[in-house]
Design a protein around this motif. Structure first.
Motif, PDB file in Angstrom:
ATOM      1  N   GLY A 189       4.977   8.841 -44.911  1.00 35.17           N
ATOM      2  CA  GLY A 189       3.993   8.092 -44.140  1.00 35.17           C
ATOM      3  C   GLY A 189       4.537   7.721 -42.779  1.00 35.17           C
ATOM      4  O   GLY A 189       5.714   7.357 -42.648  1.00 35.17           O
ATOM      5  N   VAL A 190       3.689   7.816 -41.756  1.00 32.21           N
ATOM      6  CA  VAL A 190       4.077   7.470 -40.386  1.00 32.21           C
ATOM      7  C   VAL A 190       2.993   6.586 -39.783  1.00 32.21           C
ATOM      8  O   VAL A 190       1.803   6.892 -39.888  1.00 32.21           O
ATOM      9  N   GLY A 191       3.415   5.496 -39.156  1.00 33.58           N
ATOM     10  CA  GLY A 191       2.495   4.629 -38.432  1.00 33.58           C
ATOM     11  C   GLY A 191       2.809   4.643 -36.949  1.00 33.58           C
ATOM     12  O   GLY A 191       3.979   4.567 -36.567  1.00 33.58           O
ATOM     13  N   ILE A 192       1.794   4.755 -36.114  1.00 32.23           N
ATOM     14  CA  ILE A 192       1.955   4.776 -34.662  1.00 32.23           C
ATOM     15  C   ILE A 192       1.225   3.578 -34.069  1.00 32.23           C
ATOM     16  O   ILE A 192       0.092   3.277 -34.450  1.00 32.23           O
ATOM     17  N   ASP A 193       1.873   2.892 -33.132  1.00 32.20           N
ATOM     18  CA  ASP A 193       1.210   1.774 -32.458  1.00 32.20           C
ATOM     19  C   ASP A 193       1.751   1.660 -31.038  1.00 32.20           C
ATOM     20  O   ASP A 193       2.912   2.015 -30.772  1.00 32.20           O
ATOM     21  N   ALA A 194       0.905   1.162 -30.126  1.00 29.78           N
ATOM     22  CA  ALA A 194       1.321   0.996 -28.734  1.00 29.78           C
ATOM     23  C   ALA A 194       2.008  -0.341 -28.501  1.00 29.78           C
ATOM     24  O   ALA A 194       2.631  -0.546 -27.457  1.00 29.78           O
ATOM     25  N   SER A 195       1.896  -1.259 -29.464  1.00 36.42           N
ATOM     26  CA  SER A 195       2.480  -2.595 -29.319  1.00 36.42           C
ATOM     27  C   SER A 195       3.798  -2.675 -30.070  1.00 36.42           C
ATOM     28  O   SER A 195       3.839  -2.544 -31.299  1.00 36.42           O
TER      29      SER A 195
END
Length: 338
Positions: free
Chosen positions: A177-183
């Motif tokens: 699983g991979v999570g991407i966020d700009a913050s």
């Protein structure tokens, strides 16, 4: 997976040095920075960096950048991954050195969690206000679980991962699983939550939703949960999500239905006041995805506060076409000569 003799010996030499083996053990517990590792091992940053470089060159670990910080983690793909896992499983968990490293790692994660919780607490009032406007997260999550089903998947990508709740929700179904966020603040919250839940097969990283740090066709399921209304060009995010889907892979979008709460633009940075079924379906169709289901979750009647409907779209990428059959003259039925 078999390794050539020379490669096998090189990997064993690299992993067999005591400090480097300790680094591998620590990174098996989650993503860490050079600063984290120097604090735990009590060695200089140049020394730790040198060891990390050697481990990286042999494909045992991966490095990724998040602003000014470089994070490291065990490699999850590649020819040396299985060997690394085998070596780590042979280590005695009661070894005094490894026990001490584990205690220091727990302290690093505790400090990380406290910092993340402080940020979350500073913003809790705003998030609570938004949550009161629509159906509960528990209802949304139940609908997602029902929609996605229970089948196992190889890989999940969560765009705008926030607190990492989607990675936690489907933790029993994906291998990676991979999570991407700009913050970066939200990434620290997500990391702390994954640490707390003991989820080691998921990681989060900083990234641009319009230019994902992922290869085409890399994921079985991509989720975009309450993100599109913050974007000036949400259709571009959908196109990028479609790019990284495998043939037959699925995209799940969760967002708000059209509404008239204009104050959300100024008070909560909403650029879009919800999306109709048609506009999102059109965007999905333009990037080659077929809509399989659309669900509206309407809140119960609220007399004192306005209520927002949450919509969930499920779409699928086309399955790769089978290669055309080559027809030769000898394979054709013979006709009677006359």
């Amino acid at each position: 997976m078999s390794l050539a003799l020379e490669k096998l010996v090189d990997v064993l030499k690299t992993a067999g040095e005591p400090t480097r083996f300790r680094l591998l053990m620590l990174l098996s517990g989650g993503d860490l920075t050079v600063s984290d590792l120097t604090d735990i091992l009590g060695q200089s940053q140049p020394r730790i960096s040198r060891h990390l470089k050697l481990l990286s060159e042999e494909g045992l670990i991966e490095r990724y950048q998040e602003g000014a910080w470089a994070f490291f983690r065990l490699s999850r793909e590649g020819e040396t991954t299985q060997l690394a896992g085998l070596l780590l499983r042979q280590a005695d968990p009661t070894d005094p050195v490894l026990v001490r490293d584990g205690e220091r790692l727990a302290e690093v994660k505790r400090i990380r969690s406290e910092r993340a919780q402080a940020y979350f607490s500073r913003n809790a009032t705003e998030w609570d206000e938004l949550r009161r406007l629509h159906v509960s997260e528990a209802q949304v999550e139940a609908a997602l679980v029902d929609l996605v089903g229970e089948e196992a998947m190889d890989s999940l990508l969560d765009l705008g991962t926030g607190t990492g709740s989607i990675l936690q929700l489907f933790q029993n179904q994906y291998r990676r699983g991979v999570g991407i966020d700009a913050s970066r603040d939200m990434l620290s919250v997500a990391r702390a939550n994954l640490d707390r839940a003991g989820i080691l097969k998921a990681s989060v990283r900083h990234g641009d939703i319009f230019n994902l740090p992922a290869e085409a066709g890399d994921f079985d399921l991509v989720t975009i949960h309450q993100v599109l209304h913050f974007l000036e060009q949400p259709e571009r995010a959908i196109a990028e999500a479609a790019r990284v889907l495998r043939p037959g892979g699925r995209l799940v979008i969760v967002d708000l239905a059209p509404h008239s709460l204009d104050y959300l633009r100024d008070d909560h940075a909403h650029l879009r006041l919800g999306f109709s079924h048609q506009i999102v379906s059109d965007w999905l169709g333009k990037v080659g995805l077929s809509v399989e289901k659309v669900i509206d979750l309407r809140p119960q009647d609220q007399k004192d506060t306005p209520a927002l409907t949450v919509t969930i779209w499920l779409a699928r990428s086309p399955v790769a076409a089978a290669p055309p059959t080559t027809v030769t003259r000898s394979s054709l039925p013979l006709e009677n000569a006359s």
